[in-house]
Motif scaffolding. Structure first.
Motif, PDB file in Angstrom:
ATOM      1  N   ARG A 118      -9.875 -28.307  12.494  1.00 30.87           N
ATOM      2  CA  ARG A 118     -10.692 -27.163  12.070  1.00 30.87           C
ATOM      3  C   ARG A 118     -12.027 -27.213  12.821  1.00 30.87           C
ATOM      4  NH1 ARG A 118      -8.517 -24.982   7.157  1.00 30.87           N
ATOM      5  NH2 ARG A 118      -6.816 -26.294   6.382  1.00 30.87           N
ATOM      6  N   PRO A 119     -11.991 -26.974  14.138  1.00 28.82           N
ATOM      7  CA  PRO A 119     -13.177 -27.213  14.973  1.00 28.82           C
ATOM      8  C   PRO A 119     -14.293 -26.191  14.801  1.00 28.82           C
ATOM      9  CG  PRO A 119     -11.435 -26.207  16.270  1.00 28.82           C
ATOM     10  CD  PRO A 119     -10.834 -26.540  14.936  1.00 28.82           C
ATOM     11  N   LEU A 120     -14.010 -25.043  14.193  1.00 27.74           N
ATOM     12  CA  LEU A 120     -15.024 -23.993  14.093  1.00 27.74           C
ATOM     13  C   LEU A 120     -15.635 -23.888  12.701  1.00 27.74           C
ATOM     14  CD1 LEU A 120     -13.373 -21.158  16.231  1.00 27.74           C
ATOM     15  CD2 LEU A 120     -14.737 -23.126  16.967  1.00 27.74           C
ATOM     16  N   ALA A 121     -15.380 -24.866  11.850  1.00 22.71           N
ATOM     17  CA  ALA A 121     -16.004 -24.857  10.517  1.00 22.71           C
ATOM     18  C   ALA A 121     -17.521 -24.854  10.685  1.00 22.71           C
ATOM     19  CB  ALA A 121     -15.563 -26.081   9.726  1.00 22.71           C
ATOM     20  N   PRO A 122     -18.214 -23.942  10.028  1.00 26.82           N
ATOM     21  CA  PRO A 122     -19.670 -23.847  10.218  1.00 26.82           C
ATOM     22  C   PRO A 122     -20.423 -24.975   9.524  1.00 26.82           C
ATOM     23  CG  PRO A 122     -18.935 -22.257   8.584  1.00 26.82           C
ATOM     24  CD  PRO A 122     -17.697 -22.886   9.148  1.00 26.82           C
ATOM     25  N   PRO A 123     -21.545 -25.415  10.079  1.00 35.10           N
ATOM     26  CA  PRO A 123     -22.356 -26.463   9.445  1.00 35.10           C
ATOM     27  C   PRO A 123     -22.776 -26.120   8.020  1.00 35.10           C
ATOM     28  CG  PRO A 123     -23.061 -26.130  11.707  1.00 35.10           C
ATOM     29  CD  PRO A 123     -22.072 -25.042  11.412  1.00 35.10           C
ATOM     30  N   ALA A 124     -22.939 -24.831   7.725  1.00 35.87           N
ATOM     31  CA  ALA A 124     -23.340 -24.432   6.374  1.00 35.87           C
ATOM     32  C   ALA A 124     -22.312 -24.850   5.336  1.00 35.87           C
ATOM     33  CB  ALA A 124     -23.549 -22.919   6.311  1.00 35.87           C
ATOM     34  N   LEU A 125     -21.048 -24.970   5.742  1.00 32.60           N
ATOM     35  CA  LEU A 125     -20.007 -25.393   4.812  1.00 32.60           C
ATOM     36  C   LEU A 125     -20.190 -26.868   4.453  1.00 32.60           C
ATOM     37  CD1 LEU A 125     -17.677 -24.008   3.401  1.00 32.60           C
ATOM     38  CD2 LEU A 125     -16.179 -24.666   5.297  1.00 32.60           C
ATOM     39  N   VAL A 126     -20.644 -27.661   5.401  1.00 31.04           N
ATOM     40  CA  VAL A 126     -20.953 -29.068   5.146  1.00 31.04           C
ATOM     41  C   VAL A 126     -22.039 -29.171   4.084  1.00 31.04           C
ATOM     42  CG1 VAL A 126     -21.837 -31.210   6.150  1.00 31.04           C
ATOM     43  CG2 VAL A 126     -20.306 -29.741   7.484  1.00 31.04           C
ATOM     44  N   ALA A 127     -23.103 -28.420   4.274  1.00 31.55           N
ATOM     45  CA  ALA A 127     -24.214 -28.447   3.320  1.00 31.55           C
ATOM     46  C   ALA A 127     -23.770 -27.981   1.936  1.00 31.55           C
ATOM     47  CB  ALA A 127     -25.357 -27.577   3.833  1.00 31.55           C
ATOM     48  N   ALA A 128     -22.875 -27.000   1.884  1.00 35.06           N
ATOM     49  CA  ALA A 128     -22.435 -26.441   0.598  1.00 35.06           C
ATOM     50  C   ALA A 128     -21.638 -27.449  -0.220  1.00 35.06           C
ATOM     51  CB  ALA A 128     -21.612 -25.181   0.832  1.00 35.06           C
ATOM     52  N   VAL A 129     -20.697 -28.159   0.410  1.00 35.86           N
ATOM     53  CA  VAL A 129     -19.891 -29.107  -0.358  1.00 35.86           C
ATOM     54  C   VAL A 129     -20.727 -30.306  -0.794  1.00 35.86           C
ATOM     55  CG1 VAL A 129     -17.645 -28.419   0.574  1.00 35.86           C
ATOM     56  CG2 VAL A 129     -18.983 -30.152   1.780  1.00 35.86           C
ATOM     57  N   LEU A 130     -21.688 -30.719   0.043  1.00 37.21           N
ATOM     58  CA  LEU A 130     -22.552 -31.843  -0.339  1.00 37.21           C
ATOM     59  C   LEU A 130     -23.491 -31.457  -1.479  1.00 37.21           C
ATOM     60  CD1 LEU A 130     -23.440 -33.374   3.138  1.00 37.21           C
ATOM     61  CD2 LEU A 130     -22.034 -34.425   1.354  1.00 37.21           C
ATOM     62  N   ALA A 131     -23.976 -30.228  -1.458  1.00 30.67           N
ATOM     63  CA  ALA A 131     -24.856 -29.775  -2.539  1.00 30.67           C
ATOM     64  C   ALA A 131     -24.119 -29.762  -3.865  1.00 30.67           C
ATOM     65  CB  ALA A 131     -25.405 -28.385  -2.218  1.00 30.67           C
ATOM     66  N   GLU A 132     -22.856 -29.334  -3.846  1.00 29.56           N
ATOM     67  CA  GLU A 132     -22.081 -29.326  -5.082  1.00 29.56           C
ATOM     68  C   GLU A 132     -21.760 -30.749  -5.526  1.00 29.56           C
ATOM     69  OE1 GLU A 132     -20.292 -27.682  -8.384  1.00 29.56           O
ATOM     70  OE2 GLU A 132     -21.501 -26.704  -6.842  1.00 29.56           O
ATOM     71  N   ALA A 133     -21.496 -31.634  -4.571  1.00 26.62           N
ATOM     72  CA  ALA A 133     -21.208 -33.030  -4.916  1.00 26.62           C
ATOM     73  C   ALA A 133     -22.403 -33.688  -5.582  1.00 26.62           C
ATOM     74  CB  ALA A 133     -20.806 -33.805  -3.663  1.00 26.62           C
ATOM     75  N   HIS A 203     -14.882 -26.514  -6.606  1.00 25.45           N
ATOM     76  CA  HIS A 203     -14.756 -25.818  -5.332  1.00 25.45           C
ATOM     77  C   HIS A 203     -16.014 -25.020  -5.024  1.00 25.45           C
ATOM     78  CE1 HIS A 203     -13.735 -22.373  -7.945  1.00 25.45           C
ATOM     79  NE2 HIS A 203     -14.171 -21.635  -6.949  1.00 25.45           N
ATOM     80  N   VAL A 204     -16.185 -24.741  -3.735  1.00 29.49           N
ATOM     81  CA  VAL A 204     -17.229 -23.840  -3.249  1.00 29.49           C
ATOM     82  C   VAL A 204     -16.536 -22.811  -2.367  1.00 29.49           C
ATOM     83  CG1 VAL A 204     -19.017 -25.628  -3.294  1.00 29.49           C
ATOM     84  CG2 VAL A 204     -17.709 -25.245  -1.198  1.00 29.49           C
ATOM     85  N   PRO A 205     -17.178 -21.653  -2.137  1.00 24.00           N
ATOM     86  CA  PRO A 205     -16.565 -20.653  -1.247  1.00 24.00           C
ATOM     87  C   PRO A 205     -16.368 -21.212   0.165  1.00 24.00           C
ATOM     88  CG  PRO A 205     -18.325 -19.666  -2.540  1.00 24.00           C
ATOM     89  CD  PRO A 205     -18.418 -21.149  -2.765  1.00 24.00           C
ATOM     90  N   GLY A 206     -15.176 -21.013   0.700  1.00 20.52           N
ATOM     91  CA  GLY A 206     -14.893 -21.453   2.059  1.00 20.52           C
ATOM     92  C   GLY A 206     -15.408 -20.460   3.079  1.00 20.52           C
ATOM     93  N   ASP A 207     -14.965 -20.625   4.312  1.00 18.77           N
ATOM     94  CA  ASP A 207     -15.394 -19.746   5.396  1.00 18.77           C
ATOM     95  C   ASP A 207     -14.184 -19.450   6.288  1.00 18.77           C
ATOM     96  OD1 ASP A 207     -16.492 -19.009   8.136  1.00 18.77           O
ATOM     97  OD2 ASP A 207     -18.357 -19.180   7.009  1.00 18.77           O
ATOM     98  N   PRO A 208     -13.946 -18.188   6.639  1.00 18.45           N
ATOM     99  CA  PRO A 208     -12.790 -17.865   7.486  1.00 18.45           C
ATOM    100  C   PRO A 208     -12.774 -18.629   8.808  1.00 18.45           C
ATOM    101  CG  PRO A 208     -13.723 -15.860   6.549  1.00 18.45           C
ATOM    102  CD  PRO A 208     -14.677 -16.977   6.212  1.00 18.45           C
ATOM    103  N   ALA A 209     -13.957 -19.001   9.319  1.00 19.89           N
ATOM    104  CA  ALA A 209     -14.011 -19.717  10.594  1.00 19.89           C
ATOM    105  C   ALA A 209     -13.457 -21.131  10.507  1.00 19.89           C
ATOM    106  CB  ALA A 209     -15.453 -19.767  11.108  1.00 19.89           C
ATOM    107  N   ALA A 210     -13.291 -21.639   9.295  1.00 17.77           N
ATOM    108  CA  ALA A 210     -12.795 -23.012   9.125  1.00 17.77           C
ATOM    109  C   ALA A 210     -11.271 -23.066   9.100  1.00 17.77           C
ATOM    110  CB  ALA A 210     -13.365 -23.616   7.848  1.00 17.77           C
ATOM    111  N   PHE A 211     -10.630 -22.156   9.796  1.00 22.77           N
ATOM    112  CA  PHE A 211      -9.161 -22.139   9.825  1.00 22.77           C
ATOM    113  C   PHE A 211      -8.625 -23.272  10.704  1.00 22.77           C
ATOM    114  CE2 PHE A 211     -10.447 -19.666  13.482  1.00 22.77           C
ATOM    115  CZ  PHE A 211      -9.500 -19.952  14.459  1.00 22.77           C
ATOM    116  N   PRO A 212      -7.387 -23.740  10.437  1.00 21.56           N
ATOM    117  CA  PRO A 212      -6.834 -24.814  11.255  1.00 21.56           C
ATOM    118  C   PRO A 212      -6.256 -24.272  12.566  1.00 21.56           C
ATOM    119  CG  PRO A 212      -5.280 -24.225   9.544  1.00 21.56           C
ATOM    120  CD  PRO A 212      -6.521 -23.396   9.297  1.00 21.56           C
TER     121      PRO A 212
END
Length: 227
Positions: A118-133, A203-212
């Motif tokens: 999933r090479p195009l996952a945006p950095p904002a998705l990283v921040a989102a899952v860590l914030a929820e954790a 869960h947090v909202p995903g991003d369409p760019a994070a497709f495999p």
């Protein structure tokens, strides 16, 4: 909250794999960069562990040259603490609110896991899952609503049912799990699925760019998106 950052480059070499370039950059390198970019906003880990099959270690290291990575064959777990927090998580077959959190402090170390596919996952998705954790849950995953109609098909090829897609979601990475719950003998993504089956994953909202990117069609789409 201490964070171990991990990119998993699993699978066998193929037409499309972790070393396949997207826009001239290997997918594994793009995935590492996305994770580092997301972590840079959190004041946490500034190094990524890349988990790769033994036979691909040298090739993965070359693809990640210049990046702050350690290439290993297994996901690191907390020495002497692996799965210690799961005593409470696993004691009920039917979860109740707050189950699995009592023995896991909010500042307990976590591992963020990202699939190199999933090479195009945006950095904002990283921040989102860590914030929820950081709220103290056992694990966090990004998801997207399912938009396709899904059918159940029996072994004879007969369509037997149409599940309601209202409660169905598409699972993505990066995912976060408490490091104390990881077992070196178990696939880390399987650990999260097991916790989810017991009601311990948020869960947090995903991003369409994070497709495999797994097929030639996926690769064409990824190339269009980076150009």
């Amino acid at each position: 909250m201490n964070v171990d950052a991990v990119v998993v480059a699993s699978g066998v070499p193929g037409a499309v794999d972790a070393l396949t370039p997207v826009g001239g950059v290997p997918m594994i390198a793009r995935s590492v960069r996305a994770l580092l970019a997301g972590l840079s906003t959190t004041e946490r880990s500034d190094r990524v562990i890349v988990v790769a099959p033994a036979g691909r270690r040298d090739a993965i290291e070359r693809a990640c040259a210049g990046l702050p990575v350690d290439v290993r064959e297994t996901v690191p777990v907390a020495a002497g603490r692996a799965r210690s927090g799961e005593a409470h998580v696993g004691q009920r077959t039917t979860p109740s609110p707050g189950d699995g959190l009592r023995d896991i402090p909010h500042d307990d170390p976590v591992t963020i896991l990202h699939d190199a596919a999933r090479p195009l996952a945006p950095p904002a998705l990283v921040a989102a899952v860590l914030a929820e954790a950081a709220t103290g849950c056992a694990a966090v995953v990004p998801v997207l609503p399912l938009t396709d109609t899904v059918k159940l098909v029996d072994p004879a090829g007969i369509v037997t049912a149409t599940p309601d897609r209202a409660d169905l979601r598409v699972l993505q990475t990066p995912q976060v799990v408490r490091t104390a719950l990881l077992d070196p003998a178990e696939d880390p993504f399987a650990t999260i699925l097991r916790l989810a089956a017991r009601g311990h994953v948020r869960h947090v909202p995903g991003d369409p760019a994070a497709f495999p990117v797994l097929t030639a069609w996926d690769l064409r789409l990824a190339e269009l998106l980076v150009h």
